[in-house]
Design a protein around this motif. Structure first.
Motif, mmCIF file in Angstrom:
data_model
loop_
_atom_site.group_PDB
_atom_site.id
_atom_site.type_symbol
_atom_site.label_atom_id
_atom_site.label_comp_id
_atom_site.label_asym_id
_atom_site.label_seq_id
_atom_site.Cartn_x
_atom_site.Cartn_y
_atom_site.Cartn_z
ATOM 1 N N ASP A 158 -39.224 -16.288 -26.096
ATOM 2 C CA ASP A 158 -40.132 -15.318 -25.487
ATOM 3 C C ASP A 158 -39.555 -14.757 -24.192
ATOM 4 N N CYS A 159 -38.249 -14.844 -24.075
ATOM 5 C CA CYS A 159 -37.552 -14.426 -22.861
ATOM 6 C C CYS A 159 -37.800 -12.946 -22.546
ATOM 7 N N CYS A 160 -37.974 -12.674 -21.309
ATOM 8 C CA CYS A 160 -37.960 -11.316 -20.764
ATOM 9 C C CYS A 160 -39.211 -10.499 -21.062
ATOM 10 N N GLY A 161 -40.247 -11.110 -21.603
ATOM 11 C CA GLY A 161 -41.524 -10.433 -21.772
ATOM 12 C C GLY A 161 -41.444 -9.076 -22.447
ATOM 13 N N GLY A 162 -40.632 -8.959 -23.480
ATOM 14 C CA GLY A 162 -40.540 -7.702 -24.210
ATOM 15 C C GLY A 162 -39.613 -6.687 -23.581
ATOM 16 N N ASN A 163 -38.828 -7.111 -22.608
ATOM 17 C CA ASN A 163 -37.858 -6.225 -21.958
ATOM 18 C C ASN A 163 -36.453 -6.738 -22.257
ATOM 19 N N PRO A 164 -35.904 -6.386 -23.428
ATOM 20 C CA PRO A 164 -34.626 -6.962 -23.856
ATOM 21 C C PRO A 164 -33.479 -6.718 -22.888
ATOM 22 N N GLU A 165 -33.542 -5.659 -22.104
ATOM 23 C CA GLU A 165 -32.455 -5.391 -21.166
ATOM 24 C C GLU A 165 -32.343 -6.496 -20.111
ATOM 25 N N LEU A 166 -33.448 -7.181 -19.839
ATOM 26 C CA LEU A 166 -33.412 -8.287 -18.885
ATOM 27 C C LEU A 166 -32.676 -9.504 -19.462
ATOM 28 N N CYS A 167 -32.628 -9.603 -20.782
ATOM 29 C CA CYS A 167 -31.967 -10.734 -21.447
ATOM 30 C C CYS A 167 -30.493 -10.457 -21.720
ATOM 31 N N ALA A 168 -30.010 -9.269 -21.408
ATOM 32 C CA ALA A 168 -28.627 -8.906 -21.714
ATOM 33 C C ALA A 168 -27.608 -9.890 -21.136
ATOM 34 N N PRO A 169 -27.774 -10.376 -19.895
ATOM 35 C CA PRO A 169 -26.787 -11.351 -19.391
ATOM 36 C C PRO A 169 -26.742 -12.625 -20.227
ATOM 37 N N ILE A 170 -27.880 -13.098 -20.686
ATOM 38 C CA ILE A 170 -27.918 -14.305 -21.511
ATOM 39 C C ILE A 170 -27.262 -14.017 -22.858
ATOM 40 N N ALA A 171 -27.581 -12.889 -23.446
ATOM 41 C CA ALA A 171 -26.985 -12.522 -24.735
ATOM 42 C C ALA A 171 -25.475 -12.403 -24.607
ATOM 43 N N SER A 172 -25.000 -11.887 -23.480
ATOM 44 C CA SER A 172 -23.563 -11.751 -23.252
ATOM 45 C C SER A 172 -22.895 -13.123 -23.198
ATOM 46 N N LEU A 173 -23.536 -14.085 -22.552
ATOM 47 C CA LEU A 173 -22.990 -15.442 -22.495
ATOM 48 C C LEU A 173 -22.893 -16.043 -23.887
ATOM 49 N N VAL A 174 -23.956 -15.889 -24.655
ATOM 50 C CA VAL A 174 -23.992 -16.439 -26.009
ATOM 51 C C VAL A 174 -22.924 -15.793 -26.877
ATOM 52 N N ALA A 175 -22.686 -14.505 -26.669
ATOM 53 C CA ALA A 175 -21.693 -13.775 -27.460
ATOM 54 C C ALA A 175 -20.264 -14.042 -26.989
ATOM 55 N N GLY A 176 -20.129 -14.821 -25.906
ATOM 56 C CA GLY A 176 -18.792 -15.162 -25.412
ATOM 57 C C GLY A 176 -18.312 -14.264 -24.305
ATOM 58 N N GLY A 177 -19.209 -13.463 -23.746
ATOM 59 C CA GLY A 177 -18.821 -12.553 -22.672
ATOM 60 C C GLY A 177 -18.548 -13.246 -21.354
ATOM 61 N N GLY A 178 -19.124 -14.431 -21.172
ATOM 62 C CA GLY A 178 -18.898 -15.180 -19.939
ATOM 63 C C GLY A 178 -19.560 -14.544 -18.740
ATOM 64 N N CYS A 179 -19.252 -15.075 -17.600
ATOM 65 C CA CYS A 179 -19.805 -14.595 -16.330
ATOM 66 C C CYS A 179 -18.731 -13.880 -15.545
ATOM 67 N N GLU A 180 -19.180 -13.048 -14.639
ATOM 68 C CA GLU A 180 -18.268 -12.346 -13.750
ATOM 69 C C GLU A 180 -17.787 -13.308 -12.679
ATOM 70 N N PRO A 181 -16.647 -13.029 -12.046
ATOM 71 C CA PRO A 181 -16.207 -13.863 -10.921
ATOM 72 C C PRO A 181 -17.303 -13.929 -9.871
ATOM 73 N N GLY A 182 -17.484 -15.070 -9.283
ATOM 74 C CA GLY A 182 -18.534 -15.245 -8.283
ATOM 75 C C GLY A 182 -19.825 -15.759 -8.876
ATOM 76 N N GLY A 183 -19.856 -15.987 -10.181
ATOM 77 C CA GLY A 183 -21.027 -16.598 -10.803
ATOM 78 C C GLY A 183 -22.069 -15.652 -11.331
ATOM 79 N N LYS A 184 -21.893 -14.341 -11.148
ATOM 80 C CA LYS A 184 -22.872 -13.389 -11.688
ATOM 81 C C LYS A 184 -22.676 -13.245 -13.194
ATOM 82 N N CYS A 185 -23.781 -13.381 -13.912
ATOM 83 C CA CYS A 185 -23.703 -13.287 -15.370
ATOM 84 C C CYS A 185 -24.282 -11.974 -15.854
#
Length: 125
Positions: free
Chosen positions: A98-125
């Motif tokens: 139920d992540c992001c309350g119907g706003n999928p763009e808010l879940c994009a960082p999590i989806a990127s991690l799951v897809a193997g995108g990783g985090c940016e330098p400095g810890g920003k995902c």
């Protein structure tokens, strides 16, 4: 698919794995086994890698096994431990369903991690 962890998890089914991971050594063991992947690791290799006494490690591996997060398989005279990626996927799916309350763009960082995108330098995902 592990029948113990259906796609539609319920709160009660998620509690045991979460409780198991709530202990520092068990969390370290689980993360190490996830990193080891399909090859898994023997108890001796886990003990050496994490500097945990064998009898203490045995207790933690038992708890992780009972929670369904770790599977043990005999390989000759050794026992190989592997993380249950199916159980981990089911748990993460349950936590984020139920992540992001119907706003999928808010879940994009999590989806990127799951897809193997990783985090940016400095810890920003």
């Amino acid at each position: 698919q592990n029948s113990k962890y259906p796609q539609n998890w319920k709160k009660k089914a998620a509690r045991n794995p979460l409780e198991s991971l709530g202990q520092e050594t068990r969390l370290d063991v689980f993360r190490l086994l996830v990193k080891a992947g399909k090859e898994g690791m023997t108890a001796g290799a886990i003990s050496d890698a994490l500097d945990v006494r064998p009898n203490t490690l045995s207790t933690h591996l038992g708890a992780l096994s009972r929670s369904g997060l770790v599977h043990a398989e005999r390989d000759g005279r050794s026992i190989c431990y592997r993380a249950s990626l199916e159980a981990m996927q089911g748990l993460v799916t349950y936590l984020l369903q139920d992540c992001c309350g119907g706003n999928p763009e808010l879940c994009a960082p999590i989806a990127s991690l799951v897809a193997g995108g990783g985090c940016e330098p400095g810890g920003k995902c």
